[in-house]
Design a protein around this motif. Structure first.
Motif, mmCIF file in Angstrom:
data_model
loop_
_atom_site.group_PDB
_atom_site.id
_atom_site.type_symbol
_atom_site.label_atom_id
_atom_site.label_comp_id
_atom_site.label_asym_id
_atom_site.label_seq_id
_atom_site.Cartn_x
_atom_site.Cartn_y
_atom_site.Cartn_z
ATOM 1 N N GLY A 118 0.785 -1.227 0.000
ATOM 2 C CA GLY A 118 0.000 0.000 0.000
ATOM 3 C C GLY A 118 0.822 1.283 0.000
ATOM 4 O O GLY A 118 0.259 2.377 -0.015
ATOM 5 N N ASN A 119 2.136 1.174 -0.010
ATOM 6 C CA ASN A 119 2.976 2.383 -0.009
ATOM 7 C C ASN A 119 3.062 2.929 -1.423
ATOM 8 O O ASN A 119 3.673 2.323 -2.313
ATOM 9 C CB ASN A 119 4.369 2.045 0.540
ATOM 10 N N ARG A 120 2.461 4.100 -1.643
ATOM 11 C CA ARG A 120 2.375 4.652 -3.003
ATOM 12 C C ARG A 120 3.725 5.068 -3.560
ATOM 13 O O ARG A 120 3.977 4.963 -4.761
ATOM 14 C CB ARG A 120 1.397 5.831 -3.010
ATOM 15 N N THR A 121 4.620 5.546 -2.695
ATOM 16 C CA THR A 121 5.944 5.959 -3.160
ATOM 17 C C THR A 121 6.719 4.766 -3.704
ATOM 18 O O THR A 121 7.301 4.821 -4.797
ATOM 19 C CB THR A 121 6.732 6.626 -2.014
ATOM 20 N N ARG A 122 6.731 3.664 -2.950
ATOM 21 C CA ARG A 122 7.451 2.478 -3.410
ATOM 22 C C ARG A 122 6.776 1.870 -4.641
ATOM 23 O O ARG A 122 7.456 1.371 -5.546
ATOM 24 C CB ARG A 122 7.527 1.442 -2.280
ATOM 25 N N ALA A 123 5.437 1.897 -4.663
ATOM 26 C CA ALA A 123 4.716 1.367 -5.824
ATOM 27 C C ALA A 123 5.054 2.169 -7.085
ATOM 28 O O ALA A 123 5.258 1.597 -8.164
ATOM 29 C CB ALA A 123 3.211 1.399 -5.566
ATOM 30 N N ALA A 124 5.129 3.496 -6.946
ATOM 31 C CA ALA A 124 5.498 4.346 -8.091
ATOM 32 C C ALA A 124 6.892 4.013 -8.574
ATOM 33 O O ALA A 124 7.156 3.948 -9.790
ATOM 34 C CB ALA A 124 5.407 5.818 -7.687
ATOM 35 N N ARG A 125 7.804 3.753 -7.619
ATOM 36 C CA ARG A 125 9.193 3.427 -7.982
ATOM 37 C C ARG A 125 9.233 2.106 -8.752
ATOM 38 O O ARG A 125 10.003 1.964 -9.726
ATOM 39 C CB ARG A 125 10.036 3.348 -6.718
ATOM 40 N N LEU A 126 8.414 1.127 -8.340
ATOM 41 C CA LEU A 126 8.381 -0.163 -9.032
ATOM 42 C C LEU A 126 7.951 -0.017 -10.495
ATOM 43 O O LEU A 126 8.413 -0.758 -11.366
ATOM 44 C CB LEU A 126 7.415 -1.112 -8.320
ATOM 45 N N LEU A 127 7.065 0.944 -10.749
ATOM 46 C CA LEU A 127 6.531 1.132 -12.104
ATOM 47 C C LEU A 127 7.264 2.215 -12.886
ATOM 48 O O LEU A 127 6.885 2.532 -14.016
ATOM 49 C CB LEU A 127 5.040 1.478 -12.025
ATOM 50 N N GLY A 128 8.287 2.803 -12.264
ATOM 51 C CA GLY A 128 9.073 3.808 -12.964
ATOM 52 C C GLY A 128 8.307 5.082 -13.246
ATOM 53 O O GLY A 128 8.522 5.739 -14.275
ATOM 54 N N MET A 129 7.407 5.473 -12.352
ATOM 55 C CA MET A 129 6.654 6.710 -12.534
ATOM 56 C C MET A 129 6.783 7.573 -11.284
ATOM 57 O O MET A 129 7.228 7.117 -10.229
ATOM 58 C CB MET A 129 5.175 6.418 -12.820
#
Length: 462
Positions: free
Chosen positions: A430-441
Motif C-alpha cells: 500500500g505504499n504509493r511511493t514504493r509502488a510508483a518506484r516499481l513502475l518507474g513513474m
C-alpha cells in the motif's frame, strides 16, 4: 440415546448418596467430596452439569466455579447452599452459574432446574452444530482474505453484524462474493438461526416483483394461487432479506420498499390488512447507483436509506494476494467432491492464474478449478489444464527479448494500467511511493492514476 453426565460436588456423604440414588435412572453421575477432586474429575471426563456446594472443605464452591469456568465454558453449574448467603449466590451467578438451590433440597425443584439447565445446554449445542454446518455449506469459515481490500471488507462486516437492524449496501462486481458477505453478517449477528431469504431483483419480471416481495391476497391476479401467498418479506421475519441486484428494482417497487424500511409495515398486493415484519435488509449491487440516481433510474431517498452501512468488495483482479490461496481452497473442496488427489500447481499454471484478469471474479475461479478437477487426472494443476481460459482476459506476456507481445484480440490499456498499479501496491503493502518506484513513474502520477481508476488502498503509508 445420549445420557447426560452430572457431577455431584458435596462433602456430605448422605446427600451424595441421596442425589446419586434419585438421579441414577436418568443420568450418569459422578461424586466428589471436595473442589480439588471435582477439578481432577473434570480434567479427565466430559461432564455436562455440576451440582456444586458453596461451602466445601479446602477450596470452596466459588473458587471451584472459577476453575470450572476456565476449564470449560460450556459445562453447566448449579450451586447448592445451606445458607441464604445472597452475596455469594449473586457472585456465583455473575461468574456463570446457571442457577442455585437452597438446602434442604426440594426434589421437585431440583428436577425442574436440572431439566431446564440441560435443555439450555442442548439448545446451545444445537446452535453450535448449526453454525458449523452453516460455515461449511456457505464457505464462510474459509473466506480467503490475504489482500488488504478483502480484510477491510470482512472487518467492516464484523462491525456491522453487531447492530440488529441497520440496513447494509454491498457493492461489488458480479461473482465477487456479495451473498457470502451477507451470510457472514448473519452468522456473526443475533439473527443467526433465523431465516435468510435471498431474491434477485433482476431475475423477476416487472409484473411479479412486488408480489414476490410483499405477497398477494387470493384473487389478486390471474394465475396466482387461490389462497394467496406470503412474500419474501414475511418469510424473512426475524431474519435477513438479501436483495441482490437492487439496481434492477422497478420504480413502483422502490417506493413500497422505502415505505417498508421506514415503518416496518406493508400491504400484500390486493390486500387491505396492514402487516408488520422484523426484517433486516441487506442489498447488493454491481451497478453504480449514484449514476443511476442522476439518470433517474433509482430513487435517491431509497439509496440513502439502504446506504446506512456500506461494504465495498474488491474484484478478484485487485486481490492478487488471494488468487493462489483461493485456488488451493477450491482444489481441496473439489478433491473431496470428485475423489481426486491434486496437491498443488505448477509454476507456469500459477503465473497464468495471476496474469488472468478474472472478469467473472471468485465465481469464475471456482468454476475453473471445478472444471479442471472434474476433467483431469493429475497430481497438480498445470498450465495446459488452463488452455480453455480466454487469452484476451490476460495481461500480455513478454517474448524472449523482454518485449510485450500483443494478443491477436488486442488489449484494454486502461485495464492493463490499473492491474499493474494494483499489483505494485500489493507488493509495496500500500505504499504509493514504493509502488510508483516499481513502475518507474513519479508519485504524483501514481496518485493521479489511483484516483482515476478508483483503486482502493488498505494499509501502508508514505
Amino acid at each position: 440415546m445420549y445420557r447426560y453426565k452430572i457431577l455431584i460436588v458435596d462433602d456430605d456423604t448422605l446427600l451424595q448418596n441421596s442425589l446419586n440414588y434419585i438421579m441414577a435412572d436418568k443420568y450418569d453421575t459422578l461424586i466428589a467430596g471436595s473442589g480439588e477432586k471435582a477439578i481432577r474429575i473434570l480434567e479427565n471426563n466430559s461432564i455436562d452439569l455440576v451440582l456444586l456446594d458453596i461451602r466445601l472443605p479446602g477450596m470452596d464452591g466459588v473458587e471451584t466455579l472459577e476453575k470450572i469456568r476456565k476449564l470449560n465454558q460450556e459445562t453447566v453449574v448449579v450451586m447448592m447452599t445451606a445458607y441464604e448467603d445472597v452475596k455469594t449466590v449473586i457472585k456465583s451467578m455473575k461468574m456463570g452459574a446457571f442457577d442455585y438451590l437452597v438446602k434442604p433440597l426440594d426434589i421437585d425443584e431440583l428436577d425442574v432446574i436440572i431439566e431446564k439447565a440441560l435443555g439450555n445446554l442442548k439448545l446451545k449445542r444445537e446452535v453450535e452444530e448449526l453454525r458449523r454446518q452453516y460455515l461449511k455449506e456457505f464457505d464462510i469459515e474459509d473466506i480467503v482474505a490475504e489482500s488488504g481490500g478483502m480484510k477491510q471488507a470482512l472487518k467492516t462486516a464484523g462491525i456491522i453484524a453487531k447492530s440488529y437492524d441497520t440496513t447494509v449496501l454491498v457493492e461489488g462486481e458480479t461473482g465477487s462474493g456479495k451473498e457470502v458477505i451477507a451470510r457472514t453478517i448473519q452468522y456473526r449477528s443475533s439473527r443467526f438461526g433465523k431465516p435468510f431469504i435471498s431474491i434477485n431483483c433482476g431475475a423477476i419480471s416487472r409484473d411479479l416483483i412486488e408480489s414476490e416481495l410483499f405477497g398477494y391476497e387470493k384473487g389478486s391476479f390471474t394465475g396466482g394461487l387461490t389462497e394467496g401467498k406470503r412474500g419474501k418479506i414475511e418469510l424473512a421475519d426475524k431474519g435477513i432479506l438479501f436483495l441482490d441486484e437492487i439496481g434492477e428494482l422497478q420504480p413502483s417497487a422502490q417506493v413500497k420498499l422505502l415505505r417498508f424500511l421506514e415503518d416496518k409495515e406493508f400491504y400484500r398486493v390486493g390486500g387491505t390488512e396492514k402487516k408488520k415484519a422484523d426484517v433486516r435488509i441487506i442489498a447488493a449491487t454491481n451497478r453504480n447507483i449514484e449514476k443511476m440516481i442522476k439518470d433517474g433510474g433509482f430513487r435517491d431517498d431509497l439509496y440513502y436509506r439502504l446506504n446506512v452501512a456500506k461494504i465495498q468488495l474488491p474484484p478478484l483482479r485487485e486481490r492478487i494476494a488471494d488468487i493462489i490461496p483461493l485456488t488451493l481452497f477450491f482444489m481441496n473442496k473439489f478433491n473431496d467432491k470428485f475423489g481426486k488427489k491434486f496437491h498443488g500447481l505448477s509454476k507456469e499454471a500459477e503465473e497464468r492464474l495471476l496474469r488472468y484478469s478474472w472478469p467473472g471474479n471468485v465465481r469464475e475461479l471456482k468454476n475453473v478449478i471445478e472444471r479442471i478437477l472434474l476433467m483431469e487426472d493429475d497430481a497438480m494443476i498445470r498450465e495446459s489444464h488452463l488452455a480453455f481460459m480466454e487469452s484476451n482476459h490476460s495481461v500480455p506476456e513478454s517474448n524472449h527479448n523482454g518485449d510485450f507481445v500483443m494478443p491477436p484480440s488486442g488489449i484494454n490499456l486502461d485495464e492493463l494500467n490499473k492491474r499493474l498499479i494494483v499489483q505494485a501496491l500489493e507488493l509495496s503493502r500500500g505504499n504509493r511511493t514504493r509502488a510508483a518506484r516499481l513502475l518507474g513513474m513519479s508519485r504524483p502520477t501514481m496518485i493521479y492514476r489511483i484516483e482515476k481508476y478508483g483503486i482502493r488502498i488498505s494499509g501502508g503509508d508514505d
